[in-house]
Write a protein that holds these residues in place. Structure first.
Motif, short mmCIF file in Angstrom:
data_model
loop_
_atom_site.label_atom_id
_atom_site.label_comp_id
_atom_site.label_asym_id
_atom_site.label_seq_id
_atom_site.Cartn_x
_atom_site.Cartn_y
_atom_site.Cartn_z
N ILE A 1 -8.41 -2.90 1.99
CA ILE A 1 -8.08 -1.61 2.58
C ILE A 1 -9.35 -0.78 2.61
O ILE A 1 -9.95 -0.51 1.57
N ILE B 1 -5.49 3.70 -5.76
CA ILE B 1 -4.88 2.66 -4.93
C ILE B 1 -5.79 1.42 -4.92
O ILE B 1 -6.98 1.52 -4.65
N GLU C 1 0.83 -1.20 0.00
CA GLU C 1 0.00 0.00 0.00
C GLU C 1 0.87 1.27 0.00
O GLU C 1 0.61 2.22 -0.74
N ARG D 1 0.91 4.14 -2.87
CA ARG D 1 0.61 5.54 -2.55
C ARG D 1 1.75 6.48 -2.94
O ARG D 1 1.51 7.67 -3.19
N ARG E 1 -7.87 -1.45 -3.47
CA ARG E 1 -8.50 -1.57 -2.15
C ARG E 1 -8.80 -3.02 -1.77
O ARG E 1 -8.98 -3.31 -0.59
#
Length: 552
Positions: free
Chosen positions: A551, A515, A503, A507, A517
């Motif tokens: 996420i 991003i 992650e 980012r 998820r």
């Protein structure tokens, strides 16, 4: 003028008959031998009533016999259609029927599938079974499909001389797309147009046409022969057209029946090619990792040429680290456009975003109103191809009208104030300040999340650059809040990836809405034979089960 693949190949044979043309497994043939084999097969096809305009399916992996079959069809003005040998019976039945096949030439290893489908196709009236190094059998073994003719018998009974009718540049070639997001479609090309854009009939850098039908063979005969190792399957133009480009210029082509990364480096050491053709990360990643363990001599290799699939910056960097002197070319194009442009990289090159290709008079970007964007405008739109373009989709006028259009050439210096025949692809692209074009991703692979558009290929390149990830496909999955959320089906290098690290990595390269998820882990990421991501498989893999990581 004979702007057909058969005539142009025959010019090369007449100029360089004793040169080696093809190398595969333990066999090889000279130009003259390949021509004679193709003549024999062509005469056999004529002897059973097949000729100009008939459709010949070629269901074969990479081999000398595969190119023999393609050339034989071209010689009698028939239409060769390379068949995806990985298709299920249902997919194969669809293609046989949609393509109106009259005959099928197949490797014995695919005989069971042919036997399952072909008898239900009344139009198919001739079958030829070819010996198969991947499925060896005794020479006198019964054919797998009743009524099929053995390849060796067909050649033995026919003449090695030419003696065929005059051909025309209007003779067609039908290329079936891979169908990664739907049923395959046949793209109909005039042979001269296909040769122009993919077979060396236009200079790949300037877009200028060659002087005459003998230029390729004339220049080839005057120079030293080079060798090319072509790894993609011949069912795709990313292998078939580089083969013709090489053969028309007197060069030698090396094949492997089935891609194996470690064996590839042994082939490089054994046959010493100057160039190696691959399909993006699908071949590039396993190749560069296998290279780290090889002791083979790869000093002959100067160029790795990629096309037809994403070749990410991280994999290119790994190649440069392994072979610093290497040059990498990255071509863009599609079944509908042919060659769309080429970019080059050497060690130290920095790639930002998708592949970038230099300016080219036949490759442009158009907006939603079909207007050509001016070089330097910085605008985004759709990649389009001008000039030599296909006639359309086979038996599909509705879909043809969507893709093959008239566009406004007012912003194009070569055609101010005119309308132009063009192929407008599903690829999003940006016209850069220097006139180059950056590919952003497939329009039909755009994920709309909360009104923001995310290109799957852009995210894939970032995810695959993480050290814990071996391969990945990015898809959109339903989300109650955002409509869709960005998700990834990935194959880790070992065990479970460090999702927190992944992650952070994402980012640092992507805006927040891009991003991933949701993550699903797979033992292997499936791809099409041409190396493109199989998005249908990825969506099926993710459907009906909870993600392995999420996420929120």
């Amino acid at each position: 003028m004979a702007y057909t693949f058969a005539d142009l190949f025959e010019h090369a044979v007449d100029a360089m008959g004793d040169r080696v043309a093809l190398i595969a497994g333990e066999g090889q043939v000279t130009y003259r031998e390949l021509d004679e084999h193709a003549n024999r097969l062509a005469h056999h096809l004529e002897s059973v009533g097949l000729g100009a305009g008939v459709h010949v399916g070629i269901q074969m992996h990479n081999s000398i016999e595969t190119m023999t079959a393609v050339l034989a069809a071209f010689k009698i003005r028939a239409v060769p259609l390379t068949v995806n040998y990985r298709y299920t019976a249902d997919e194969l039945a669809y293609l046989y029927d949609d393509a109106d096949l009259d005959a099928v030439v197949y490797h014995r290893g695919f005989g069971d599938r042919v036997a399952e489908v072909a008898p239900a196709m009344p139009r198919i009236r001739h079958l030829i079974e070819v010996p198969d190094e991947l499925a060896p059998a005794a020479l006198d073994a019964p054919v797998l499909v009743p009524g099929a003719v053995r390849y060796g018998d067909a050649l033995a009974a026919a003449s090695p001389a030419r003696g065929f009718d005059e051909r025309s540049g209007d003779d067609v070639y039908i290329l079936y797309t891979g169908g990664t997001t739907g049923r395959p479609k046949g793209v109909v090309w005039r042979q001269e147009d296909m040769w122009r854009v993919l077979g060396g009939g236009l200079d790949f850098f300037t877009g200028e046409p060659v002087a005459d039908e003998y230029q390729q063979s004339r220049i080839g005969a005057a120079g030293e022969q080079i060798r090319m190792l072509i790894l993609p399957p011949l069912i795709h133009t990313s292998a078939l057209m580089p083969t013709f480009t090489a053969l028309l210029a007197g060069n030698a082509v090396i094949y492997d029946a089935k891609f194996d990364a470690e064996r590839t480096w042994d082939l490089v050491a054994r046959h010493r090619p100057t160039a190696m053709v691959i399909t993006g990360d699908a071949m590039g990643r396993p190749l560069v990792e296998a290279y780290r363990h090889t002791k083979a001599d790869t000093s002959s290799l100067a160029v790795v040429a990629s096309g037809a699939a994403l070749f990410s910056a991280s994999v290119k960097d790994a190649f440069f680290e392994a072979i610093p002197s290497l040059m990498i070319s990255d071509s863009v194009g599609s079944s509908e456009t042919g060659f769309g442009g080429i970019g080059f990289a050497t060690k130290g090159f920095e790639q930002h975003g998708g592949p970038k290709v230099g300016s080219h008079r036949h490759t442009v970007v158009v907006d939603d109103e079909n207007r050509v964007l001016a070089p330097g405008s910085g605008g985004e739109g759709w990649l389009a191809k001008l000039g030599y373009v296909p006639l359309g989709y086979y038996n599909d006028p509705v879909k043809s009208a969507e893709i093959f259009r008239e566009i406004d050439g007012c912003a194009d210096e070569h055609s101010a104030g005119s309308t132009l025949r063009a192929v407008v692809t599903g690829d999003r692209a940006r016209m850069e300040d220097d006139g180059s074009i950056t590919l952003l991703g497939r329009g039909n692979m755009v994920i709309n999340t909360g009104g923001e558009k995310v290109f799957a290929e852009e995210v894939e390149a970032i995810v695959k650059a993480h050290p814990d990830v071996y391969d990945a496909i990015v898809i959109g999955v339903p989300d109650e809040r955002w409509g869709n959320r960005v998700a990834t089906v990935l194959c880790p290098r070992a065990g479970e990836p460090d999702f927190e690290s992944l992650e952070k990595h994402a980012r640092s390269h992507l805006a927040g809405y891009k991003i991933p998820r949701s993550f699903w882990i797979a033992a292997e990421v499936e791809r099409t034979p041409s190396g493109k991501p199989d998005y249908r498989w990825a969506k099926d893999h993710a459907a009906g089960r909870a993600p392995d990581h999420r996420i929120d």
